[in-house]
Write a protein that holds these residues in place. Sequence first.
Motif, PDB file in Angstrom:
ATOM      1  N   VAL A 159      -4.377 -50.864  -7.101  1.00  0.00           N
ATOM      2  CA  VAL A 159      -3.898 -49.704  -7.534  1.00  0.00           C
ATOM      3  C   VAL A 159      -4.273 -50.672  -8.835  1.00  0.00           C
ATOM      4  O   VAL A 159      -3.450 -51.834  -9.681  1.00  0.00           O
ATOM      5  CB  VAL A 159      -1.414 -49.816  -7.052  1.00  0.00           C
ATOM      6  CG1 VAL A 159      -1.799 -49.111  -8.339  1.00  0.00           C
ATOM      7  CG2 VAL A 159      -2.085 -49.447  -6.483  1.00  0.00           C
ATOM      8  N   ILE A 160      -3.831 -49.763  -9.659  1.00  0.00           N
ATOM      9  CA  ILE A 160      -4.866 -50.465 -11.920  1.00  0.00           C
ATOM     10  C   ILE A 160      -3.793 -49.391 -12.421  1.00  0.00           C
ATOM     11  O   ILE A 160      -3.876 -48.211 -12.291  1.00  0.00           O
ATOM     12  CB  ILE A 160      -5.493 -50.375 -11.864  1.00  0.00           C
ATOM     13  CG1 ILE A 160      -6.754 -51.407 -10.491  1.00  0.00           C
ATOM     14  CG2 ILE A 160      -6.368 -50.760 -13.553  1.00  0.00           C
ATOM     15  CD1 ILE A 160      -8.767 -50.121 -10.957  1.00  0.00           C
ATOM     16  N   GLY A 161      -3.239 -50.516 -13.249  1.00  0.00           N
ATOM     17  CA  GLY A 161      -1.933 -49.755 -14.283  1.00  0.00           C
ATOM     18  C   GLY A 161      -2.670 -50.024 -15.193  1.00  0.00           C
ATOM     19  O   GLY A 161      -2.575 -51.235 -15.766  1.00  0.00           O
ATOM     20  N   LEU A 162      -2.972 -49.231 -16.254  1.00  0.00           N
ATOM     21  CA  LEU A 162      -3.556 -49.480 -17.734  1.00  0.00           C
ATOM     22  C   LEU A 162      -2.908 -48.621 -18.736  1.00  0.00           C
ATOM     23  O   LEU A 162      -1.705 -48.078 -18.611  1.00  0.00           O
ATOM     24  CB  LEU A 162      -5.019 -48.542 -18.519  1.00  0.00           C
ATOM     25  CG  LEU A 162      -5.916 -49.660 -17.089  1.00  0.00           C
ATOM     26  CD1 LEU A 162      -7.434 -48.317 -17.527  1.00  0.00           C
ATOM     27  CD2 LEU A 162      -6.480 -51.170 -17.084  1.00  0.00           C
ATOM     28  N   GLY A 163      -2.715 -49.763 -19.208  1.00  0.00           N
ATOM     29  CA  GLY A 163      -2.098 -49.142 -21.154  1.00  0.00           C
ATOM     30  C   GLY A 163      -0.540 -49.801 -20.794  1.00  0.00           C
ATOM     31  O   GLY A 163      -0.128 -49.946 -19.989  1.00  0.00           O
ATOM     32  N   ARG A 164       0.359 -49.286 -21.759  1.00  0.00           N
ATOM     33  CA  ARG A 164       1.569 -49.440 -21.795  1.00  0.00           C
ATOM     34  C   ARG A 164       2.177 -48.692 -20.873  1.00  0.00           C
ATOM     35  O   ARG A 164       2.720 -47.354 -21.042  1.00  0.00           O
ATOM     36  CB  ARG A 164       2.429 -49.608 -23.148  1.00  0.00           C
ATOM     37  CG  ARG A 164       3.795 -50.250 -23.715  1.00  0.00           C
ATOM     38  CD  ARG A 164       4.077 -50.339 -24.428  1.00  0.00           C
ATOM     39  NE  ARG A 164       5.700 -51.476 -24.664  1.00  0.00           N
ATOM     40  CZ  ARG A 164       5.862 -51.584 -26.304  1.00  0.00           C
ATOM     41  NH1 ARG A 164       5.565 -51.239 -26.721  1.00  0.00           N
ATOM     42  NH2 ARG A 164       7.221 -52.518 -25.573  1.00  0.00           N
ATOM     43  N   GLU A 212      -6.727 -52.705 -20.838  1.00  0.00           N
ATOM     44  CA  GLU A 212      -5.810 -53.929 -20.317  1.00  0.00           C
ATOM     45  C   GLU A 212      -4.727 -52.986 -19.579  1.00  0.00           C
ATOM     46  O   GLU A 212      -4.340 -52.351 -19.724  1.00  0.00           O
ATOM     47  CB  GLU A 212      -5.054 -54.825 -21.253  1.00  0.00           C
ATOM     48  CG  GLU A 212      -6.717 -55.269 -22.127  1.00  0.00           C
ATOM     49  CD  GLU A 212      -5.472 -55.860 -23.150  1.00  0.00           C
ATOM     50  OE1 GLU A 212      -5.989 -57.402 -23.240  1.00  0.00           O
ATOM     51  OE2 GLU A 212      -4.627 -56.264 -23.906  1.00  0.00           O
ATOM     52  N   GLY A 213      -4.221 -53.944 -18.501  1.00  0.00           N
ATOM     53  CA  GLY A 213      -3.275 -53.713 -17.977  1.00  0.00           C
ATOM     54  C   GLY A 213      -3.392 -54.862 -16.825  1.00  0.00           C
ATOM     55  O   GLY A 213      -3.122 -56.126 -16.463  1.00  0.00           O
ATOM     56  N   TYR A 214      -2.562 -53.517 -15.615  1.00  0.00           N
ATOM     57  CA  TYR A 214      -2.138 -54.797 -14.141  1.00  0.00           C
ATOM     58  C   TYR A 214      -3.306 -54.136 -13.024  1.00  0.00           C
ATOM     59  O   TYR A 214      -3.332 -53.222 -12.907  1.00  0.00           O
ATOM     60  CB  TYR A 214      -0.652 -55.462 -14.190  1.00  0.00           C
ATOM     61  CG  TYR A 214      -0.354 -55.475 -15.113  1.00  0.00           C
ATOM     62  CD1 TYR A 214      -0.376 -56.713 -15.142  1.00  0.00           C
ATOM     63  CD2 TYR A 214       0.477 -55.167 -16.390  1.00  0.00           C
ATOM     64  CE1 TYR A 214       0.393 -57.873 -15.554  1.00  0.00           C
ATOM     65  CE2 TYR A 214       0.777 -56.511 -17.112  1.00  0.00           C
ATOM     66  CZ  TYR A 214       1.080 -57.940 -17.043  1.00  0.00           C
ATOM     67  OH  TYR A 214       1.581 -58.048 -17.687  1.00  0.00           O
ATOM     68  N   LEU A 215      -3.393 -55.260 -11.872  1.00  0.00           N
ATOM     69  CA  LEU A 215      -3.764 -54.732 -11.023  1.00  0.00           C
ATOM     70  C   LEU A 215      -2.435 -55.596  -9.553  1.00  0.00           C
ATOM     71  O   LEU A 215      -2.714 -56.591  -9.700  1.00  0.00           O
ATOM     72  CB  LEU A 215      -5.531 -55.461 -11.016  1.00  0.00           C
ATOM     73  CG  LEU A 215      -6.113 -54.953  -9.456  1.00  0.00           C
ATOM     74  CD1 LEU A 215      -8.523 -54.708 -10.348  1.00  0.00           C
ATOM     75  CD2 LEU A 215      -6.189 -55.836  -8.494  1.00  0.00           C
ATOM     76  N   LEU A 216      -3.109 -54.643  -9.080  1.00  0.00           N
ATOM     77  CA  LEU A 216      -1.691 -54.959  -7.900  1.00  0.00           C
ATOM     78  C   LEU A 216      -3.042 -54.775  -6.581  1.00  0.00           C
ATOM     79  O   LEU A 216      -3.555 -53.731  -5.723  1.00  0.00           O
ATOM     80  CB  LEU A 216      -0.694 -54.712  -7.263  1.00  0.00           C
ATOM     81  CG  LEU A 216      -0.109 -55.306  -5.795  1.00  0.00           C
ATOM     82  CD1 LEU A 216       0.201 -56.162  -6.596  1.00  0.00           C
ATOM     83  CD2 LEU A 216       1.539 -53.783  -5.949  1.00  0.00           C
ATOM     84  N   ALA A 217      -3.928 -56.065  -5.250  1.00  0.00           N
ATOM     85  CA  ALA A 217      -4.465 -55.812  -4.764  1.00  0.00           C
ATOM     86  C   ALA A 217      -3.289 -56.092  -3.186  1.00  0.00           C
ATOM     87  O   ALA A 217      -2.749 -56.773  -3.530  1.00  0.00           O
ATOM     88  CB  ALA A 217      -5.700 -56.393  -4.187  1.00  0.00           C
ATOM     89  N   ILE A 273      -0.132 -60.431  -8.596  1.00  0.00           N
ATOM     90  CA  ILE A 273      -0.195 -59.071  -9.233  1.00  0.00           C
ATOM     91  C   ILE A 273      -0.658 -59.608 -10.383  1.00  0.00           C
ATOM     92  O   ILE A 273      -0.459 -60.492 -10.710  1.00  0.00           O
ATOM     93  CB  ILE A 273       0.717 -57.978 -10.188  1.00  0.00           C
ATOM     94  CG1 ILE A 273       0.216 -56.937 -10.034  1.00  0.00           C
ATOM     95  CG2 ILE A 273       1.677 -59.320 -10.384  1.00  0.00           C
ATOM     96  CD1 ILE A 273       1.608 -56.097 -10.815  1.00  0.00           C
ATOM     97  N   ARG A 274      -2.579 -59.218 -10.557  1.00  0.00           N
ATOM     98  CA  ARG A 274      -2.768 -60.208 -11.706  1.00  0.00           C
ATOM     99  C   ARG A 274      -2.739 -58.512 -13.059  1.00  0.00           C
ATOM    100  O   ARG A 274      -3.731 -57.925 -13.042  1.00  0.00           O
ATOM    101  CB  ARG A 274      -4.417 -59.776 -11.514  1.00  0.00           C
ATOM    102  CG  ARG A 274      -4.361 -61.673 -10.589  1.00  0.00           C
ATOM    103  CD  ARG A 274      -5.593 -61.785  -9.986  1.00  0.00           C
ATOM    104  NE  ARG A 274      -5.771 -60.785  -8.798  1.00  0.00           N
ATOM    105  CZ  ARG A 274      -6.853 -60.954  -7.674  1.00  0.00           C
ATOM    106  NH1 ARG A 274      -7.427 -61.997  -8.198  1.00  0.00           N
ATOM    107  NH2 ARG A 274      -6.759 -59.827  -6.466  1.00  0.00           N
TER     108      ARG A 274
END
Length: 255
Positions: free
Chosen positions: A177-182, A206-211, A216-217
């Motif tokens: 799951v990738i969430g970009l932006g604010r 830019e955002g966060y990635l959870l595998a 979470i990174r």
Amino acid sequence: MIFGYATGADGKPSAPIKLNIQDYCHILLTGSTGSGKSYALMFLIGCLLKDSPETEVFICDFKNSEDFRFLKDYPLYYAGQHCYEGVMEFFRRFNDARENGKSFIRRVLIFDEYPSYIFYQSMMDKDNKTKLVSDVTNAIATTLNLGRGISQAAWLVTQRADSSLFANGARDNFQVVIGLGRLSKEQKGMIFTGEEIPNEPMKRGEGYLLADGCEIRKVRYPQITNLRDWKWHIYDILMRSLENNENSSQSTPLA
């Protein structure tokens, strides 16, 4: 496959985030307008084909965007209302692979602006007394539930990942799951359940990635310096993979 770049304390891309595409096949990419979703998607497609050039890729582009216009001659590119045909053809081949128990071809369905299609088609179904939305959501849910073991995957791109878009709780089956932006607090809760994410400004891409199974990174997608050349290579690999896959039934099934 490279899924993006982890960022260091200075905010600059550092180590690539590498995951095995067989184990992390389903991707949910979400973020508001201007967050860099299309840019990140183009990066991910290029990385997929570099790592696994034999992959058969179905691309559904509901808004018929300029981003994917370079694929207009690619037989597995479906725009606008033709997205339904793309999902159903993918699902037909998915079911063939499921009946065989193994797939001779790695196959990925990429659906950009998935919620826009669902909302639009829901209105059309009501007017025309059809059930096309149900066909699509059930096909995608089945792919998310059963596709990993037979190398059949779904990548969905959304502005919001509301549970109503996914039949039978299928949203929980994305391995990445990738969430970009604010992201809003509500959106963070939807896609990063139980994770503490700081409320900080984000640049485009830019955002966060959870595998699954990983912490979470924070992730960043680097600028593609020659986007035209990047797209040309994507098109070239996709066209060659179609030709090569014609004889795939004579090959060894994918692990």
